[in-house]
Scaffold this motif. Structure first.
Motif, PDB file in Angstrom:
ATOM      1  N   ARG A 182      69.552   3.595 -16.984  1.00 54.06           N
ATOM      2  CA  ARG A 182      70.716   4.679 -17.027  1.00 54.06           C
ATOM      3  C   ARG A 182      70.072   5.795 -15.831  1.00 54.06           C
ATOM      4  N   ALA A 183      69.045   6.040 -17.167  1.00 59.52           N
ATOM      5  CA  ALA A 183      68.897   7.953 -17.096  1.00 59.52           C
ATOM      6  C   ALA A 183      67.614   8.010 -15.536  1.00 59.52           C
ATOM      7  N   HIS A 184      67.203   6.461 -15.786  1.00 57.42           N
ATOM      8  CA  HIS A 184      65.858   6.568 -14.827  1.00 57.42           C
ATOM      9  C   HIS A 184      65.852   6.553 -13.417  1.00 57.42           C
ATOM     10  N   LEU A 185      67.175   5.843 -13.456  1.00 48.92           N
ATOM     11  CA  LEU A 185      67.137   3.823 -12.551  1.00 48.92           C
ATOM     12  C   LEU A 185      68.670   4.714 -11.182  1.00 48.92           C
ATOM     13  N   ASP A 186      69.586   4.716 -12.267  1.00 49.01           N
ATOM     14  CA  ASP A 186      71.063   5.486 -11.126  1.00 49.01           C
ATOM     15  C   ASP A 186      70.871   6.638 -10.184  1.00 49.01           C
ATOM     16  N   THR A 187      71.224   5.848  -9.179  1.00 49.14           N
ATOM     17  CA  THR A 187      70.154   6.778  -8.287  1.00 49.14           C
ATOM     18  C   THR A 187      71.882   7.589  -7.133  1.00 49.14           C
ATOM     19  N   GLY A 188      72.943   7.159  -7.990  1.00 42.98           N
ATOM     20  CA  GLY A 188      74.308   8.053  -7.879  1.00 42.98           C
ATOM     21  C   GLY A 188      74.570   8.583  -8.355  1.00 42.98           C
ATOM     22  N   GLY A 189      76.361   9.434  -8.586  1.00 40.18           N
ATOM     23  CA  GLY A 189      75.738  10.956  -8.691  1.00 40.18           C
ATOM     24  C   GLY A 189      77.973  10.792  -8.039  1.00 40.18           C
ATOM     25  N   LYS A 190      78.241  11.934  -8.488  1.00 38.29           N
ATOM     26  CA  LYS A 190      79.423  12.859  -8.231  1.00 38.29           C
ATOM     27  C   LYS A 190      79.684  12.966  -6.660  1.00 38.29           C
ATOM     28  N   GLU A 191      78.610  13.689  -6.178  1.00 35.83           N
ATOM     29  CA  GLU A 191      78.377  13.563  -4.938  1.00 35.83           C
ATOM     30  C   GLU A 191      78.152  12.931  -3.684  1.00 35.83           C
ATOM     31  N   LYS A 192      77.486  11.546  -4.562  1.00 36.01           N
ATOM     32  CA  LYS A 192      76.579  10.779  -3.511  1.00 36.01           C
ATOM     33  C   LYS A 192      77.140   9.954  -3.894  1.00 36.01           C
ATOM     34  N   GLY A 193      78.316   9.343  -4.697  1.00 33.86           N
ATOM     35  CA  GLY A 193      78.928   7.833  -4.844  1.00 33.86           C
ATOM     36  C   GLY A 193      78.262   6.757  -6.135  1.00 33.86           C
ATOM     37  N   PHE A 194      78.922   6.040  -5.963  1.00 29.33           N
ATOM     38  CA  PHE A 194      78.834   4.796  -7.222  1.00 29.33           C
ATOM     39  C   PHE A 194      77.691   4.533  -6.879  1.00 29.33           C
ATOM     40  N   ASP A 195      77.086   3.617  -8.123  1.00 25.63           N
ATOM     41  CA  ASP A 195      75.290   3.124  -7.669  1.00 25.63           C
ATOM     42  C   ASP A 195      76.144   1.910  -8.328  1.00 25.63           C
ATOM     43  N   LEU A 196      76.227   0.732  -7.056  1.00 25.50           N
ATOM     44  CA  LEU A 196      76.724  -0.448  -7.612  1.00 25.50           C
ATOM     45  C   LEU A 196      75.903  -1.293  -8.503  1.00 25.50           C
ATOM     46  N   LYS A 197      74.381  -0.981  -9.052  1.00 28.32           N
ATOM     47  CA  LYS A 197      73.774  -1.387  -9.691  1.00 28.32           C
ATOM     48  C   LYS A 197      73.645  -0.898 -10.851  1.00 28.32           C
ATOM     49  N   GLN A 198      73.214   0.570 -11.489  1.00 30.18           N
ATOM     50  CA  GLN A 198      72.518   1.411 -12.487  1.00 30.18           C
ATOM     51  C   GLN A 198      73.868   2.026 -12.454  1.00 30.18           C
ATOM     52  N   GLY A 199      74.852   2.083 -11.872  1.00 33.52           N
ATOM     53  CA  GLY A 199      75.397   3.279 -12.657  1.00 33.52           C
ATOM     54  C   GLY A 199      76.447   2.840 -13.248  1.00 33.52           C
ATOM     55  N   ALA A 200      77.313   3.929 -14.338  1.00 30.75           N
ATOM     56  CA  ALA A 200      77.961   3.824 -15.440  1.00 30.75           C
ATOM     57  C   ALA A 200      78.836   2.842 -14.803  1.00 30.75           C
ATOM     58  N   GLY A 201      79.326   1.417 -15.474  1.00 35.30           N
ATOM     59  CA  GLY A 201      80.275   0.358 -14.904  1.00 35.30           C
ATOM     60  C   GLY A 201      80.256  -0.660 -13.546  1.00 35.30           C
ATOM     61  N   GLY A 202      79.224  -0.305 -13.599  1.00 30.06           N
ATOM     62  CA  GLY A 202      78.237  -0.958 -12.182  1.00 30.06           C
ATOM     63  C   GLY A 202      77.872  -2.437 -12.995  1.00 30.06           C
ATOM     64  N   ILE A 203      77.085  -3.139 -12.144  1.00 32.13           N
ATOM     65  CA  ILE A 203      76.690  -4.760 -12.098  1.00 32.13           C
ATOM     66  C   ILE A 203      75.479  -4.532 -13.982  1.00 32.13           C
ATOM     67  N   ILE A 204      74.988  -3.958 -14.023  1.00 31.31           N
ATOM     68  CA  ILE A 204      74.459  -4.359 -15.300  1.00 31.31           C
ATOM     69  C   ILE A 204      74.327  -3.992 -16.265  1.00 31.31           C
ATOM     70  N   ASP A 205      75.787  -2.677 -16.173  1.00 34.22           N
ATOM     71  CA  ASP A 205      76.537  -3.146 -17.209  1.00 34.22           C
ATOM     72  C   ASP A 205      77.587  -4.227 -17.862  1.00 34.22           C
ATOM     73  N   ILE A 206      77.607  -5.219 -16.976  1.00 31.40           N
ATOM     74  CA  ILE A 206      78.543  -6.715 -17.421  1.00 31.40           C
ATOM     75  C   ILE A 206      77.306  -6.621 -17.840  1.00 31.40           C
ATOM     76  N   GLU A 207      76.112  -7.513 -16.929  1.00 28.46           N
ATOM     77  CA  GLU A 207      74.835  -8.535 -17.077  1.00 28.46           C
ATOM     78  C   GLU A 207      73.925  -7.848 -18.721  1.00 28.46           C
ATOM     79  N   PHE A 208      74.239  -7.180 -18.585  1.00 32.41           N
ATOM     80  CA  PHE A 208      73.874  -6.339 -20.539  1.00 32.41           C
ATOM     81  C   PHE A 208      74.745  -6.935 -21.620  1.00 32.41           C
ATOM     82  N   MET A 209      76.131  -7.232 -20.993  1.00 30.65           N
ATOM     83  CA  MET A 209      77.141  -6.983 -22.011  1.00 30.65           C
ATOM     84  C   MET A 209      77.013  -8.792 -22.350  1.00 30.65           C
ATOM     85  N   VAL A 210      76.727  -9.719 -21.374  1.00 33.69           N
ATOM     86  CA  VAL A 210      76.512 -11.012 -21.394  1.00 33.69           C
ATOM     87  C   VAL A 210      75.496 -11.327 -22.038  1.00 33.69           C
TER      88      VAL A 210
END
Length: 971
Positions: free
Chosen positions: A854-882
């Motif tokens: 997340r620290a290196h790959l999240d391309t989103g942010g408050k101004e930019k928007g939500f990174d579907l894949k790497q953002g907090a609450g995104g795809i990777i969070d679901i995949e890692f939990m599974v």
């Protein structure tokens, strides 16, 4: 009709040729080299018109100079071409007294081609000398096709017998491949250089018996059909036999190559289209027994000929007539004696339209050959005797002229030449004293034909309003700087920025490509723009559609035949508008590869996503038409195939025909089919070069390699632009060698095989590349071996692999390759994943890796928007939990690792009680929603960052699940 040597213009024609002496010298030199006596002046005088008028005859007579002795005395042909002669070996084609079944495949293919050339030389010679009638010529050409088709089937059947045995029906009777000849072949009217249109069938389903391996009849007869296409269509050093076209089969190119008779009957009863009734008039069984013929006729006749007057057929024929008329008007084909005004096609339409309309009630009309049905039309007053006489005379002159055009170079052409010498050549071959007299005769008969064509079945014309709109765009093409006129042409459409659109169109119409376009191209563009802009009146985002369609138009300006295809299929314009509105990717794909526009023409294929089996069949059909050794052509064909299928999948996605899970399924099937084909192609290349790998004394005739997919490909989640994370595993003996002349050790062989795979997959051709490939997930990453033995892979996973590598393994599965090795890999995967782990340490490693990503790959942010894949609450969070759940609990609950995709892993976790059913449902819904958004963003050529608050609730939900996962000691 005057034979060339007696024609007064012949000497003048010869005087214009600057290579006349060279042609004779080549013939004499060829005879001398074969130990044959040189031709005398008298013999040259007899034979020279043949090779002067036909380049093809000269080429063949240089190759086979002994055939000239036969041509010297040839007056007629007492026998027809036959399978029996071809199989046994006529004296002119005999090979050491061997029958065709005793030959290997290359020798058999050479004999087919030689037999074809021998008959073509004699038939063309007789035609030039005016010694053979049109009906006799076309009958013999059709018999030649029959002989070659049946000989190929017999050879393949015999050579497959030891391996697959025989295909028997329920009564124990032997079945054979049924080949149905369509078009001119079906009517025994084949021309000199024609494609043959075929449909393949078989009698009953079942399994082959009596061989080393049993196949379903479907698979067995598919193999026979594929071999038949290869034997006839493939171009070798000896040329080809016949070009084979399979597009008339049920469902066209997307349909199965072979159908059983019941399926064929069901198709024509339930889904047969009007044009297929038209095509079936001439259909006949050319390979099969009397039972097959009778069964086919029982399904064909009720489909083609209806007992009562068919008003639906009248409408369909009217549409077909309008299509023909529009094509004649909009294409520059007045010199095409088949497709042009008053050409062969219009003669055929007149006769076949009457057969369709009345043949159900008048069995006398149920005759496939045109020259046989025409007299009956006069006898029964369907047409006047004068009209029939004019049609018959026109047809014979047009067909004889067509044969002359094709006899020159053995090419399929119906275009009259522009060159004076070529025109004189054609006039001599048809038997006219000059080109002017032939051209005049052709136009006389064509005018008669076209008059009768126009009189048959009243049809509606374009409305005055349509013509007015077309005229507007014709003027705008000449006055592109008149922005007021452009603005007026765009009235009635609700534009967001009309001035910008007017400017955009003005710039487009002012481009050099349009200014210097041929008149016929400008006419086509004007008609298209009139239809296209009219359809924008009800469009909600016309500016966006215009911006995306104009680049497509720019791409096809030099190939305006694509505009004709769209104009003749207004629904295709509707599809174009809708798909461009929903997808920038679609617009860019069409602009880069305009041939993809063909996919818009048939809604039954555009909006009917192919199954994996259909993909395999369609790809094989495409590749069978290419020379086996032409790797570049095969690579290019595979890339174009991939683009066309992705376009069809995208169309189904955009129109919600396919849910997100099915979209990924189809994209993944496409990758699997292509990978399997690439593997087989690479295997053939290397085994030809080095021989087969030998393990424990036995050669491996099939690849002992499996292609393992990780990530999206392994998890059935491929997107439109996904790369492939791959690992190559082999199972060959480590210290073995290949058995070819250039033998190498097995490790080197499989390393080169892996390199070859990557080369074919990733290389750019004119059609792009297949996929990007990432091999970093193999043991030891980029520093590891490119191809790994299964035992070494398992050892690495057990002793050296990091936790993240085991996480990746939860989403891994075999995509292509050796079936036994794929099963062994799955056992290995389950063994590694099912190992018991310290859950606390495992969770710490998973959380640490997630935070690092997340620290290196999240391309989103408050101004930019939500990174579907790497953002907090995104795809990777679901995949890692599974992935944690699968690694932590599979030793107790093996069902967790039964599948490699996240959705079914979540469902399994819910079933065993690791998470609640409510939580599982919300996770799946959110995960599929994210993936759907990801697909849509890809189609719009946007990144993975989502603006606004649309997914805020889902993001908060997953973030809450992640915090719960991190802080829960019990999970």
């Amino acid at each position: 009709m005057t034979p060339p040597a007696l024609n007064p213009v012949y000497d003048a024609f010869c005087a214009q040729l600057d290579n006349r002496c060279l042609l004779v010298e080549a013939i004499q030199e060829a005879r001398q080299q074969r130990g044959l006596t040189l031709l005398t002046e008298q013999q040259v005088a007899v034979l020279e018109p043949l090779w002067l008028l036909s380049d093809y005859l000269h080429q063949q007579c240089v190759r086979f100079p002994a055939w000239l002795d036969d041509l010297l005395v040839l007056e007629a042909l007492p026998t027809l071409p036959s399978m029996e002669d071809l199989i046994s070996g006529q004296s002119v084609v005999a090979t050491n007294g061997l029958t065709i079944s005793e030959l290997d495949e290359s020798a058999m293919m050479a004999r087919l081609r030689l037999y074809r050339q021998w008959w073509m030389v004699r038939l063309i010679a007789l035609d030039i000398q005016q010694k053979i009638s049109l009906t006799d010529l076309t009958l013999r050409l059709s018999a030649l096709a029959d002989a070659c088709v049946n000989a190929s089937i017999q050879w393949s059947t015999q050579h497959y017998r030891a391996l697959y045995g025989q295909a028997l029906d329920a009564s124990g009777e032997l079945q054979s491949l049924i080949v149905i000849g369509m078009g001119k072949l079906g009517g025994n009217e084949l021309n000199l250089s024609s494609d043959i249109d075929l449909i393949f069938a078989f009698r009953e389903h079942g399994e082959t018996s009596g061989g080393k391996k049993s196949l379903s009849h479907q698979e067995y007869f598919t193999k026979l059909g594929q071999k038949l296409i290869q034997h006839l269509d493939q171009i070798t050093a000896d040329g080809f036999v016949f070009r084979v076209d399979m597009r008339l089969r049920p469902f066209g190119q997307s349909g199965a190559l072979v159908l059983n008779m019941d399926s064929l009957e069901n198709y024509y009863q339930d889904q047969g289209r009007d044009w297929e009734r038209y095509a079936m008039i001439k259909a006949r069984v050319m390979a099969g027994n009397s039972t097959d013929v009778a069964e086919f006729e029982m399904l064909r006749k009720p489909f083609v000929y209806r007992k009562y007057l068919d008003f639906g057929a009248i409408g369909a024929l009217r549409d077909l007539k309008k299509m023909i008329a529009k094509e004649v008007r909009r294409k520059d084909i007045e010199h095409n004696i088949k497709l042009g005004e008053g050409g062969i096609r219009e003669v055929e339409f007149i006769a076949q339209a009457l057969q369709i309309l009345h043949g159900g009630r008048d069995s006398g009309l149920q005759r496939p050959a045109l020259l046989k049905v025409l007299p009956y039309l006069a006898e029964q007053d369907y047409l006047s005797a004068t009209d029939v006489e004019q049609l018959a005379n026109a047809y014979q002159l047009l067909r004889r002229t067509e044969h002359a055009l094709q006899a020159v170079k053995d090419e399929q052409t119906q275009l009259l030449p522009n060159d004076e010498i070529e025109r004189t050549r054609i006039a001599l071959m048809v038997g006219y004293a000059s080109w002017e007299s032939l051209d005049s005769a052709l136009w006389d008969v064509r005018r008669n034909v076209h008059r009768l064509f126009l009189e048959l079945i009243d049809d509606g014309e374009e409305t005055s309003e349509e013509i007015k709109i077309q005229d507007t765009w014709r003027l705008l093409l000449k006055h592109a700087d008149d922005k007021d006129a452009i603005s007026d042409a765009l009235d009635g459409i609700v534009w967001q920025d009309k001035d910008a659109t007017v400017q955009r169109i003005s710039v487009f119409l002012s481009s050099k490509n349009i200014v210097f376009m041929q008149p016929i191209g400008q006419e086509r563009l004007a008609i298209f723009l009139a239809m296209f802009v009219s359809q924008l009146e009800h469009e909600s985002t016309p500016d966006l559609v215009m911006d995306r369609v104009l680049p497509i138009l720019e791409a096809v300006l030099r190939r305006t035949a694509y505009l004709v295809l769209l104009c003749e299929n207004p629904t295709a314009i509707t599809h174009l508008i809708r798909l461009c509105r929903e997808s920038a990717w679609f617009s860019e794909a069409i602009s880069a590869t305009p041939s993809l526009l063909d996919e818009l023409l048939d809604a039954t294929t555009l909006f009917c996503p192919p199954t994996k089996q259909m993909l395999e069949d369609e790809l094989q059909q495409i590749l069978l038409r290419l020379p086996e050794g032409d790797e570049e052509a095969q690579m290019d064909a595979m890339r174009r195939f991939r683009l066309s299928i992705i376009l069809r999948i995208a169309a189904c996605d955009i129109t919600n025909i396919l849910p997100i899970m099915k979209v990924s399924d189809h994209l993944t099937w496409l990758a699997e089919v292509l990978l399997e084909q690439v593997l087989q192609q690479s295997w053939r290349y290397l085994t030809t070069k080095h021989g087969f790998p030998v393990s424990d004394g036995e050669e491996a005739t099939r690849p002992q390699l499996a292609i393992i997919g990780y990530g999206k490909s392994g998890g059935w989640e491929l997107g439109y632009d996904s790369d492939l994370d791959l690992v190559f595993i082999h199972d060959a003996q480590a210290n073995g060698y290949t058995n070819g002349n250039r033998s190498i050790d097995n490790l080197t062989f499989y390393t080169r095989l892996g390199q070859r795979l990557i080369h074919i997959i990733t290389s750019f051709t004119a059609a792009g590349r297949l996929y990007e490939v990432d091999m970093r997930l193999r043991p030891s990453g980029n520093s590891g071996l490119l191809v790994t033995r299964l035992e070494a892979f398992q050892d690495y996973q057990q002793k050296e692999a990091w936790t993240w590598e085991h996480q990746a393994l939860t989403r891994a599965r075999a995509l292509a390759g050796n079936a036994a090795l794929k099963a062994k890999f799955e056992d290995c995967r389950r063994s590694i994943i099912g190992s018991q782990r310290n859950r606390e340490e495992l969770k710490a490693e998973v959380v640490k890796m997630r935070e690092k990503m997340r620290a290196h790959l999240d391309t989103g942010g408050k101004e930019k928007g939500f990174d579907l894949k790497q953002g907090a609450g995104g795809i990777i969070d679901i995949e890692f939990m599974v992935q944690y759940l699968v690694l932590a609990w599979s030793h107790r609950y093996p069902e967790l690792m039964a599948y490699s995709d996240n959705v079914r892993q979540i469902e399994a976790a819910s079933k065993v009680g690791l998470i609640s059913s409510e939580k599982a449902e919300k996770m799946i819904d959110t995960y599929t929603l994210y993936r759907s958004h990801s697909h849509r963003l890809t189609l719009q050529k946007q990144g993975r960052v989502v603006q606004g608050d649309a997914l805020m609730a889902n993001q908060a939900l997953v973030s809450g699940y992640w915090d719960e996962f991190v802080n829960s000691p019990d999970l």
